[in-house]
Structure formats: structure tokens, C-alpha cells
Design an enzyme around this catalytic site. Structure first.
Site, mmCIF file in Angstrom:
data_model
loop_
_atom_site.group_PDB
_atom_site.id
_atom_site.type_symbol
_atom_site.label_atom_id
_atom_site.label_comp_id
_atom_site.label_asym_id
_atom_site.label_seq_id
_atom_site.Cartn_x
_atom_site.Cartn_y
_atom_site.Cartn_z
ATOM 1 N N SER A 260 0.858 -1.188 0.000
ATOM 2 C CA SER A 260 0.000 0.000 0.000
ATOM 3 C C SER A 260 0.886 1.228 0.000
ATOM 4 O O SER A 260 2.121 1.124 0.037
ATOM 5 C CB SER A 260 -0.883 0.000 1.241
ATOM 6 O OG SER A 260 -0.064 0.285 2.366
ATOM 7 N N LYS A 261 0.257 2.385 0.008
ATOM 8 C CA LYS A 261 1.010 3.642 -0.039
ATOM 9 C C LYS A 261 2.050 3.742 1.076
ATOM 10 O O LYS A 261 3.072 4.397 0.920
ATOM 11 C CB LYS A 261 0.038 4.826 0.059
ATOM 12 C CG LYS A 261 -0.769 5.021 -1.210
ATOM 13 C CD LYS A 261 -0.714 6.479 -1.644
ATOM 14 C CE LYS A 261 -1.347 6.690 -2.991
ATOM 15 N NZ LYS A 261 -2.799 6.887 -2.921
ATOM 16 N N ARG A 262 1.744 3.094 2.200
ATOM 17 C CA ARG A 262 2.697 3.111 3.317
ATOM 18 C C ARG A 262 4.065 2.600 2.902
ATOM 19 O O ARG A 262 5.077 2.952 3.474
ATOM 20 C CB ARG A 262 2.187 2.177 4.429
ATOM 21 C CG ARG A 262 1.433 2.847 5.520
ATOM 22 C CD ARG A 262 1.010 1.870 6.587
ATOM 23 N NE ARG A 262 0.627 0.557 6.089
ATOM 24 C CZ ARG A 262 1.311 -0.552 6.306
ATOM 25 N NH1 ARG A 262 2.418 -0.526 7.020
ATOM 26 N NH2 ARG A 262 0.885 -1.703 5.828
ATOM 27 N N HIS A 263 4.073 1.699 1.921
ATOM 28 C CA HIS A 263 5.339 1.089 1.500
ATOM 29 C C HIS A 263 6.063 1.912 0.450
ATOM 30 O O HIS A 263 7.112 1.523 -0.026
ATOM 31 C CB HIS A 263 5.085 -0.311 0.934
ATOM 32 C CG HIS A 263 4.503 -1.253 1.933
ATOM 33 N ND1 HIS A 263 3.164 -1.536 1.980
ATOM 34 C CD2 HIS A 263 5.077 -1.954 2.925
ATOM 35 C CE1 HIS A 263 2.936 -2.388 2.967
ATOM 36 N NE2 HIS A 263 4.079 -2.651 3.551
ATOM 37 N N GLY A 264 5.467 3.012 0.053
ATOM 38 C CA GLY A 264 6.077 3.817 -1.007
ATOM 39 C C GLY A 264 5.118 3.921 -2.168
ATOM 40 O O GLY A 264 3.922 3.656 -2.025
#
Ligand code: GLU
Length: 495
Positions: A260-264
Site C-alpha cells: 500500500s502507499k505506506r510502502h512507497g
């Protein structure tokens, strides 16, 4: 056992919902479908699944289609290109879905449901509290005409619910990747197929379209595996032939949770903008879930068409490894012509405000030299901005302890003085050949071995222990840049 029988006349599809930027997971599904179609001489269809009216947008659709083309994944039928099975956008097919919903209603395989969202939520909560599985309890399953009329008179707008068959409590999905997967339908509950505004839900529209478009294989992300039993029940009820299914595992971040966006960055556009080449992204994406038969990991799209097979698609999740993408991208950057890299690099330099919208011939030549200098070490094209800034700074103080130590070596003063003298005498413009002969002269005159000359020069000119060849750096810095940096070091460290 050959799980992959009958690939002749393959018709596969990529069916994105245009509800945001094109996700790398979607790109991987598109790629796998593309490879199968090309490998078996089949057709790839692109269909837009935009029945979520609130979340769908034309910007997202455009982003998806542009990204597909940028990746080099062309399609044979579908949106933009047309074909015999159109229209290829679901909101332009609403009449078709209505027709099939009507068929199910008439046959008693679906029914109108008048429950409101508030009532359904209350039912759900009550079931949860009792520790029951949450599925529609069937309140409207057997309404009489009279009951229906009176609910309608209250102004309620019905949804259409599919009547999940009560006989037989299992649906088996024979998945080409996951094998036989059995789903219990006894707790499924009758599900909505057409919302109260007349718009079909994904599970219904997708079935009608895959059947009418004569899709032979549905290759998609694992998140849709749980939709498959619902879809299979609909194929059966409608008397339509179902395609074969292949569910490709999820993409996880390095911490093993869903990417997800948390990972980049998760969108294709973000990687494109960060300077990843399309062939690198393709090569990287195929390895997310598919394993090549040998040790080799670098493949062109043409090679992948030959090699790809669903047999080697893994059941276990794929982990997104940015370092690997950077490594693969570096490979393709090194393979690219200077001209291509220059053309791709210039917009980054313009965007960073380093160059104006039109480059002078001198600036153009400078970028060519820069690209030649850094191509070996670049892992994404946006890195060109940092490389340029490093060269344009007035000074380049040593970046590390180690670099400082180099400048304290006893021969440094001699080397730098000699270099300074020689470069002052040099004719402009500096170029690679002049820089090479200059370096030769310094080695010869100081009677020192290579490292003793080149290391202090490198540190003095760049502040770093490693980097592009000196014979590139010298003309890139030009006479003035070299002299500034050498003089700064001579002032600071050498007496
Ligand atoms: N529209 C669905 C999505 O974007 C595709 C589902 C499918 O491939 O069946 O997730």
C-alpha cells in the site's frame, strides 16, 4: 498433470476499475494477460469497469490506458480500439445487465429486496453480536406481491438480490494457479446484483461481460478469488459458460503486509515519473509472482512471451523489493543509448529549474557528456538531477572521514598544484580527450602511481571516493569549476 489444457482461441481480458491511479498490481495483471494472449496467439481485451459511479473518473481511465501503452502492453479489442463485442465500458452496457437481471427475476432466481441500509446494518450488527456469520438473512426472499406493493408505496427503491441456491453447499473453483478451491455457500447469503439506482454491482456486470465477450481465461489478482464462487453461481443461474480462472497472489511490502502507499509509491505513474524505464518495470513486475525457469532474471517482453507460463506462477505472495527494481532499472539504463537517456533526462533537469525549456547546444552537449559519465551508476533517471547539482555547486567538500584522510596524504599538494597548473594552460572547451591527456601528464610529471594521483583529484573535485570517470568529470566541471574546487582544497588543507 497438465492443468492448462485448451489454450487455442484464448481470449483474455484486463478489466480495470478506473477509481484511482493505475496500481502496480493492476499492471501486473495486465502484463500476465498480455503475455498469455501473445504467447498463444489469442486476443487481449481491455474493458473499463466503471459501475462504481462515485469513485470512477475519466482521469483515472486515461491514466490507466496511457500507462498500459507506456508499458508497451497493447490490446486487440476494447476501449479505444473497438471490436465486435463492444461497447467496452460498463456504463455503456447498462441495458444488457438489465436484461439479464430481468431474466433472473422472471425465473425466480433473483428477487427485489426492499431492506434499507439502516435495516441491513442493524441485522448485520445483531448477527455479529450473536457470533454468527454475516450474510443477508433473506427477509425479502419470499415476499408476496401485496407485500412488495406496500413496500414500494412507502417509496422504497429495491435492489435486486441473487437467490443463492439452497441445494448443495459448495462451489468449487478449479483455479489454474491455486488448484481446487472449495467455498461453502451456506453462509453466503443472497447477494445484491443490481443496486437500487439500477446500476449492477461488479460481480454481476463482470459475469455478463466475460460471458458475452467470450472470455476464455480470467487472470486476475487473488483479492478476487472470494468473488469467484459468487460469479460461478451467476454463470450457472444464467446458463452461461464460465471462463477458466487463474488468481495471481497478492503483492506484499517488505514487512509482508499488503502493498500500500505506506510502502512507497504504488502507481505506475509514480515509477515512470521517478525515472524507471518501461522495460525495467515490465521485467520487475513479471518476477512478482512468476519465476523464470533458469537463473536468468533479465528478460525483454519478447523473451517473456516465449517463456511465460501460468505453471510457474506462485501461490504464495510476492514481495515488492525496491532495491531489485533499482537494480533492474540500472541494467536497462546501461543498455540504453545515450540519445534516449538524454531525451528522457532533460525534462527532469528542466523541472528542477536547472535548464530552461529550450537548451542551448552547449547545454545539450553538456547533458550528453553527463549521461555518458553517470550511465554506469544510475539506477533511476531522476537521479540525474542530483548528479547535476553536485557538479554545479561551487564547492565539493570531502563527504567522509575517509575522503578527508585522502586529502591529508603527503603527495596531495604536489598533485593538486601540478593539476592546477596544467589545467590553467589548457585550451577550452575541455573535452574527454583533453582531460585524458591532462591526467597522463600529471601522472608523468609527479612520477606517482595512478591511485596517488587520481584519488586526491577525485576527492578534491567531487568530495567523494567513488563516482564517474575523472576524464568525464573534468570537462563537466569545466576549467572554472575544476579550478574553484582545487583552489578551495589547496587553501584548506595544503600549505
Ligand atoms: N474491475 C476489477 C478491478 O479492477 C477487475 C476484476 C476482474 O478482473 O475480474 O479490481
Amino acid at each position: 498433470m497438465n492443468r492448462l489444457q485448451n489454450f487455442s482461441q484464448m481470449r483474455v481480458r484486463f478489466a480495470p476499475s478506473p477509481t484511482g491511479p493505475f496500481h502496480i498490481g493492476g499492471a501486473r495483471s495486465a502484463l500476465f494477460n498480455y503475455l498469455m494472449a501473445r504467447k498463444y496467439g489469442g486476443k487481449l481485451i481491455v474493458r473499463i469497469e466503471d459501475t462504481d459511479l462515485e469513485r470512477s473518473s475519466s482521469e483515472s481511465e486515461e491514466n490507466i490506458l496511457t500507462s498500459l501503452r507506456w508499458l508497451g502492453l497493447d490490446w486487440d479489442e476494447g476501449i479505444l480500439v473497438g471490436g465486435d463485442y463492444g461497447p467496452y465500458r460498463q456504463t455503456e452496457r447498462l441495458e444488457l445487465y438489465q436484461k439479464y437481471a430481468q431474466q433472473l427475476l422472471e425465473e425466480g432466481k433473483a428477487y427485489y429486496c426492499y431492506c434499507t441500509d439502516v435495516e441491513l446494518e442493524a441485522e448485520r450488527k445483531a448477527l455479529l453480536e450473536q457470533g454468527e456469520m454475516v450474510g443477508y438473512m433473506g427477509k425479502c426472499r419470499n415476499l408476496s406481491n401485496r407485500e412488495r406493493k406496500s413496500l414500494e408505496a412507502e417509496g422504497r427503491k429495491p435492489t435486486v438480490r441473487f437467490r443463492v441456491p439452497t441445494e448443495g453447499h459448495a462451489v468449487v473453483v478449479n483455479d489454474l494457479v491455486r488448484g481446487r478451491v472449495t467455498f461453502d455457500t451456506s453462509t453466503m447469503g443472497d447477494y445484491v446484483i443490481v443496486k437500487s439506482d439500477g446500476i449492477p454491482v461488479y460481480n454481476f456486470a463482470c459475469v455478463i461481460d466475460d460471458a458475452l465477450m467470450e472470455i476464455s481465461h480470467v487472470i486476475r489478482g487473488e483479492e478476487h478469488l472470494s468473488n469467484t464462487p459468487r460469479q460461478l453461481l451467476l454463470y450457472q443461474a444464467l446458463g452461461l459458460k464460465n471462463p477458466q480462472f487463474a488468481h495471481v497472489s497478492l503483492i506484499l511490502g517488505k514487512d509482508r503486509t499488503k502493498m500500500s502507499k505506506r510502502h512507497g509509491a504504488t502507481s505506475v505513474t509514480a515509477y515512470r515519473e521517478a525515472g524507471y524505464l518501461p522495460e525495467a518495470l515490465i521485467n520487475f513486475l513479471v518476477l512478482l509472482g512468476w519465476s523464470p525457469p533458469g537463473e536468468e532474471e533479465i528478460f525483454s517482453l519478447e523473451e517473456l512471451i516465449q517463456l511465460f507460463s501460468l505453471d510457474r506462477v506462485a501461490k504464495n505472495p510476492a514481495v515488492f523489493d525496491l532495491d531489485k527494481l533499482r537494480w533492474i532499472n540500472g541494467h536497462y539504463i546501461r543498455q540504453s543509448s545515450i540519445k534516449r537517456l538524454v531525451d528522457l533526462s532533460i525534462p527532469y533537469l528542466q523541472q528542477a529549474g536547472i535548464f530552461a525549456s529550450i537548451l542551448t547546444p552547449k547545454e545539450q552537449a553538456w547533458v550528453e557528456l553527463l549521461v555518458a559519465a553517470v550511465r554506469e551508476r544510475l539506477s533511476s533517471l531522476s537521479g540525474i538531477v542530483q548528479e547535476t547539482r553536485a557538479l554545479l555547486h561551487h564547492e565539493a567538500p570531502p563527504e567522509s572521514e575517509e575522503a578527508q584522510a585522502v586529502l591529508r596524504e603527503e603527495q596531495v599538494s604536489t598533485v593538486l598544484h601540478c593539476f592546477k597548473q596544467k589545467i590553467m594552460d589548457l585550451e577550452e572547451p575541455l573535452d574527454v580527450d583533453r582531460a585524458k591527456s591532462l591526467l597522463k601528464q600529471v601522472t608523468k610529471e609527479t612520477k606517482l602511481g595512478g591511485r596517488k594521483v587520481f584519488m586526491p583529484l577525485r576527492v578534491a573535485l567531487t568530495g567523494k571516493m567513488h563516482g564517474a570517470e575523472l576524464y568525464y568529470l573534468i570537462p563537466l566541471l569545466d576549467k572554472e569549476g575544476c579550478l574553484n574546487r582545487i583552489s578551495a582544497v589547496l587553501q584548506d588543507t595544503c600549505v
